[in-house]
Design a protein around this motif. Structure first.
Motif, PDB file in Angstrom:
ATOM      1  N   HIS A  99       0.860  -1.187   0.000  1.00 33.72           N
ATOM      2  CA  HIS A  99       0.000   0.000   0.000  1.00 33.72           C
ATOM      3  C   HIS A  99       0.897   1.238   0.000  1.00 33.72           C
ATOM      4  CE1 HIS A  99      -3.786   1.950   0.157  1.00 33.72           C
ATOM      5  NE2 HIS A  99      -4.445   0.823   0.338  1.00 33.72           N
ATOM      6  N   ASP A 100       0.276   2.413  -0.044  1.00 31.96           N
ATOM      7  CA  ASP A 100       1.018   3.677  -0.178  1.00 31.96           C
ATOM      8  C   ASP A 100       2.211   3.736   0.778  1.00 31.96           C
ATOM      9  OD1 ASP A 100      -1.095   4.260  -1.912  1.00 31.96           O
ATOM     10  OD2 ASP A 100      -2.252   5.230  -0.330  1.00 31.96           O
ATOM     11  N   ARG A 211      -3.670  -5.245   0.719  1.00 30.42           N
ATOM     12  CA  ARG A 211      -4.047  -4.266  -0.320  1.00 30.42           C
ATOM     13  C   ARG A 211      -5.516  -3.878  -0.146  1.00 30.42           C
ATOM     14  NH1 ARG A 211      -4.512  -0.666  -3.257  1.00 30.42           N
ATOM     15  NH2 ARG A 211      -4.483  -0.576  -5.523  1.00 30.42           N
ATOM     16  N   GLY A 212      -6.317  -4.746   0.486  1.00 29.13           N
ATOM     17  CA  GLY A 212      -7.710  -4.418   0.724  1.00 29.13           C
ATOM     18  C   GLY A 212      -8.696  -5.368   0.055  1.00 29.13           C
ATOM     19  N   TYR A 213      -8.173  -6.421  -0.589  1.00 26.82           N
ATOM     20  CA  TYR A 213      -9.076  -7.396  -1.217  1.00 26.82           C
ATOM     21  C   TYR A 213      -9.836  -8.193  -0.168  1.00 26.82           C
ATOM     22  CZ  TYR A 213      -6.549  -6.706  -5.630  1.00 26.82           C
ATOM     23  OH  TYR A 213      -5.984  -6.177  -6.752  1.00 26.82           O
TER      24      TYR A 213
ATOM     25  N   SER B 105      -1.453   5.491  -4.587  1.00 34.22           N
ATOM     26  CA  SER B 105      -2.397   5.098  -5.631  1.00 34.22           C
ATOM     27  C   SER B 105      -3.678   5.911  -5.485  1.00 34.22           C
ATOM     28  CB  SER B 105      -2.722   3.607  -5.512  1.00 34.22           C
ATOM     29  OG  SER B 105      -3.844   3.301  -6.333  1.00 34.22           O
ATOM     30  N   SER B 107      -6.454   5.037  -6.849  1.00 28.32           N
ATOM     31  CA  SER B 107      -7.627   4.163  -7.004  1.00 28.32           C
ATOM     32  C   SER B 107      -8.336   3.973  -5.671  1.00 28.32           C
ATOM     33  CB  SER B 107      -7.202   2.797  -7.545  1.00 28.32           C
ATOM     34  OG  SER B 107      -8.317   1.921  -7.487  1.00 28.32           O
ATOM     35  N   LEU B 110     -10.309  -0.091  -3.542  1.00 30.99           N
ATOM     36  CA  LEU B 110     -10.029  -0.914  -2.355  1.00 30.99           C
ATOM     37  C   LEU B 110      -9.656  -0.072  -1.137  1.00 30.99           C
ATOM     38  CD1 LEU B 110      -7.775  -3.613  -4.107  1.00 30.99           C
ATOM     39  CD2 LEU B 110     -10.165  -3.907  -3.431  1.00 30.99           C
ATOM     40  N   THR B 111      -9.576   1.248  -1.306  1.00 27.41           N
ATOM     41  CA  THR B 111      -9.149   2.137  -0.226  1.00 27.41           C
ATOM     42  C   THR B 111     -10.122   3.308  -0.154  1.00 27.41           C
ATOM     43  OG1 THR B 111      -6.858   1.585  -0.774  1.00 27.41           O
ATOM     44  CG2 THR B 111      -7.181   3.502   0.635  1.00 27.41           C
ATOM     45  N   ASN B 134      -2.227   4.644 -10.796  1.00 28.08           N
ATOM     46  CA  ASN B 134      -3.657   4.582 -11.130  1.00 28.08           C
ATOM     47  C   ASN B 134      -4.310   5.961 -11.054  1.00 28.08           C
ATOM     48  OD1 ASN B 134      -3.502   1.638 -11.051  1.00 28.08           O
ATOM     49  ND2 ASN B 134      -3.447   1.863  -8.834  1.00 28.08           N
TER      50      ASN B 134
END
Lengths: 215, 215
Positions: A99-100, A211-213, B105, B107, B110-111, B134
């Motif tokens: 992630h970021d 990642r959040g999936y 990101s 996008s 997912l966040t 993204n």
């Protein structure tokens, strides 16, 4: 002609021909080294300037281009990207940079410490995963302690911390610990330290940032 | 067995043997793809899961390891690092990532968007160089505008901005502009956008962030 810091030239030994001109210089001689390389290129030589990791991340790419710009030289320079320590170390630890993330050097040789402190604060407050470069040297021993104190203002003491020495250099060593205990482990100039975000977790010897999936 | 997203499998065509089992699936099928790969590995197959750039940066490494952790599997997984888009794009632009940088990101699939906004604020306020992943898709067109508005609160309108499409994929295109004018250029899903810090400058077609050396 190949130009680089001694240690990196040694790592390249097998790739350098006997006929190739090689100039290796000591640490902190970055400007001299760049001047030599740029002058040789102006004389018509094809010059490779060597960095470890990615030349574009605290490496020699910037200094070469700064010198080209400063002197308005008409030199063709190609920057070849590499795998920088944050990403190399991450792959050893598992997947902490999913992630970021923020990449911050703790060396205050060229950057005022107040600027670095402000970035540590902002990155921790924004819940970034944080990769620390140049965390500690023989002369600079306090910065990593101050950085940890700043992180503890925003992150839990059990936030996972990955410590990788000599990432992908054949003599690599790694350790997964947490903010509470990170200073009990050896951290030196060839170490990259990765601090997780609020969702980073560990499993076996892995450090993973989701990642959040939905699994 | 080789498992990956269609587009990436196509890029690998020349490296895949005719006898190799290949499973390619569409976009947004990340969880299915990972499940297939993990199940095949549990059946004793040697499986390569493909990502573009660095698998450890918004790539498949995290999902594979999350699935291993979630199910407490005893599977041997090796993460092979790659050159992530930020560093690939940076090398095309010159040397914009020569100082502390943040990778974000845009996008919000997912966040939560509030989390992303907070990170954009913190990274801009901390004077980080910022690499945006993204940045825009057919469905998501507003995020890049909001991001720019946030940057303009903390950074000058003439702050250099580099835009690279399809970095290092053979069909690469690049453009150096600034915060003021960045939205006048094509930005899409295969674009990486790099915003300079307060010291980043341009020369010819180069974007350079100084490291701090005296030249």
């Amino acid at each position: 002609m190949v130009v680089g810091y001694n240690t990196y030239i040694d790592l390249l030994e097998d790739l350098i021909d006997e006929e190739q001109e090689v100039i290796s210089t000591g640490m902190t001689k970055e400007v001299d080294r760049t001047q030599l390389a740029v002058e040789a290129a102006q004389d018509g030589k094809r010059v490779a300037m060597i960095s470890s990791g990615d030349a574009g991340v605290y490496g020699m790419a910037g200094l070469v281009l700064e010198m080209v710009a400063e002197n308005e030289l008409d030199l063709s320079v190609e920057i070849i990207p590499g795998i920088t320590a944050a990403n190399a170390a991450a792959s050893t630890l598992g997947a902490p940079l999913m992630h970021d993330y923020a990449v911050i050097s703790l060396s205050d040789l060229l950057t005022p410490w107040e600027v670095i402190i402000d970035r540590l604060e902002k990155a921790a407050a924004g819940d970034f995963v944080i990769a620390l470069y140049n965390p500690k040297s023989k002369q600079r021993t306090e910065q990593i302690k101050e950085a940890r104190n700043i992180f503890l203002k925003h992150k839990a003491p059990d936030t996972p911390v990955g410590i990788v020495r000599s990432a992908k250099r054949g003599t690599e060593e790694m350790m997964i610990t947490d903010l509470e205990n990170m200073l009990n482990h050896e951290i030196n100039m060839v170490t990259t330290v990765i601090i997780g975000n609020s969702e980073t977790f560990t499993f076996a010897d892995l450090m993973i940032t989701p990642r959040g999936y939905e699994l």
